[in-house]
Scaffold this motif. Sequence first.
Motif, PDB file in Angstrom:
ATOM      1  N   UNK A   1      75.401 -45.925 125.379  1.00  0.00           N
ATOM      2  CA  UNK A   1      73.968 -45.759 125.638  1.00  0.00           C
ATOM      3  C   UNK A   1      73.165 -46.624 124.672  1.00  0.00           C
ATOM      4  N   UNK A   2      71.996 -47.098 125.090  1.00  0.00           N
ATOM      5  CA  UNK A   2      71.191 -47.943 124.192  1.00  0.00           C
ATOM      6  C   UNK A   2      70.582 -47.140 123.048  1.00  0.00           C
ATOM      7  N   UNK A   3      70.358 -47.796 121.941  1.00  0.00           N
ATOM      8  CA  UNK A   3      69.688 -47.197 120.796  1.00  0.00           C
ATOM      9  C   UNK A   3      68.185 -47.143 121.052  1.00  0.00           C
TER      10      UNK A   3
ATOM     11  N   UNK B   1      69.633 -43.064 123.768  1.00  0.00           N
ATOM     12  CA  UNK B   1      68.900 -42.416 124.861  1.00  0.00           C
ATOM     13  C   UNK B   1      69.531 -42.734 126.216  1.00  0.00           C
ATOM     14  N   UNK B   2      69.251 -41.850 127.176  1.00  0.00           N
ATOM     15  CA  UNK B   2      69.751 -42.007 128.545  1.00  0.00           C
ATOM     16  C   UNK B   2      68.605 -42.185 129.530  1.00  0.00           C
TER      17      UNK B   2
ATOM     18  N   UNK C   1      75.901 -34.614 119.332  1.00  0.00           N
ATOM     19  CA  UNK C   1      75.293 -35.114 120.560  1.00  0.00           C
ATOM     20  C   UNK C   1      76.324 -35.855 121.408  1.00  0.00           C
ATOM     21  N   UNK C   2      77.147 -36.656 120.770  1.00  0.00           N
ATOM     22  CA  UNK C   2      78.176 -37.409 121.485  1.00  0.00           C
ATOM     23  C   UNK C   2      79.162 -36.478 122.174  1.00  0.00           C
TER      24      UNK C   2
ATOM     25  N   UNK D   1      68.392 -37.489 125.681  1.00  0.00           N
ATOM     26  CA  UNK D   1      69.462 -37.412 126.685  1.00  0.00           C
ATOM     27  C   UNK D   1      69.079 -36.577 127.901  1.00  0.00           C
ATOM     28  N   UNK D   2      68.013 -35.773 127.787  1.00  0.00           N
ATOM     29  CA  UNK D   2      67.628 -34.931 128.913  1.00  0.00           C
ATOM     30  C   UNK D   2      68.504 -33.713 129.076  1.00  0.00           C
TER      31      UNK D   2
END
Length: 318
Positions: free
Chosen positions: A14-16, A25-26, A232-233, A270-271
Motif C-alpha cells: 500500500x502507498x505511504x 493507506x488504502x 495494522x499489517x 485503511x477503512x
Amino acid sequence: MSEAVSARPAYRDLPLLDEGSDYRHAWEFWGKGDPLGCLNDITPQARARGLAAVRASEVVNVTLPLTLPDPPLFGRGAYTHTVFPPSKRNFVDEKVDGLFPQRSTQWDGFRHLHVPGHGFFGGVDVEPGRDLDTISVHHWAERGIITRGVLVDVSARIRPALDAAPDEPVAPVEAEELRAAVAASGVEPAPGDLLCVRTGWMAHYLEADAAERERVARRATWPGLSGSAEVAELLWDWGVAAVAADNPGVECSPGSRAAGSLHRRLLALLGMPFGELFDFETLHRRLGEAGHNDFLFVAVPLNLPGGAGSTGNAVALI
C-alpha cells in the motif's frame, strides 16, 4: 466497490500517506468516497461462513445498556429519557434528549477521525451538518455488519495487572501476542470476518464499585492493542472487516509516539471500523462451554444520515 471484492494488496504494497512516515493507506484501493471500506469484504460468502458457525442457535447480547458506562466517559454526558403519561387514546410516548451515539457500546464511523492535511477516510472533505451522505455511518445500516465473529482472548496477562494497579498503564498487545491469541482461539480469521478482542477491561469495569467507576471516568488509561504498523499489517493482511474490543478505544491508552495511532492507521487510512466498549463476558463463557470461538455476529448501526458513529446494536449467535 462491488459485492465481489478483489483481493486486497499486501499491507506493505500500500502507498505511504507521507514520505518518511510509516502510515500506509488504502484510499486508492477502495476508491474515493467509498463509504464501506473493509466492510466491502463482508460478501455473501463471508456471511455464509458466519451462518455456518452457528451450532446452538443461542442469542448472546454483546451490547451494554445505554446507561453504561456511568459516569459517561470522555465527558460525553448522560442522556435524559422522558416518558409521558398515557394519552387520551392510552398510548405512551417518550423521548431521549442529549444522547451521544458513541456514549456506550459503539461504532466509530469514518467521520469520527480527520487526518490533518489529507481529509477523512478516502481523502475526502466533509462539511458536517450539510453533507449528510459522504462516508456517513448510515451506509453501514443498509447492509448491517453481519458476518462471522472470531473471539480472541488476551486477558490472561492484562487482567491481573489491571486489577493490581488500575491507574497504571498496561503494556500494549503487540502483533505477536495478538497472533498467538488468534492461534489459541483455534480460528484463523478469513476475509470479511470481524475480530473481537477481549482484554479483560470490561470484566474489571463491570465488577468495579461506584468509586472505581468514578475514577475510570476521570482517567484515560486502559489496556488494548498497540498502535503500531505491525498490528495494522496483521489485521489488514488477515482481511478483517472490522475489529471490536471490550475497552474504550480498541488501542491502548496512553499510546506512544513511537508506535503511532491505530485509529489513524485502521479507521482513517485503511477503512477498518472500530467497535468499542463491547461486553464479551457472557459470550466468552458460553463459547468456552461450547468448545469453539467463532459465531455469527449481527449488528445494524443507526440509519443516521451524516453520522460519525453509532450505538453498537449487536448480538452474537452461537
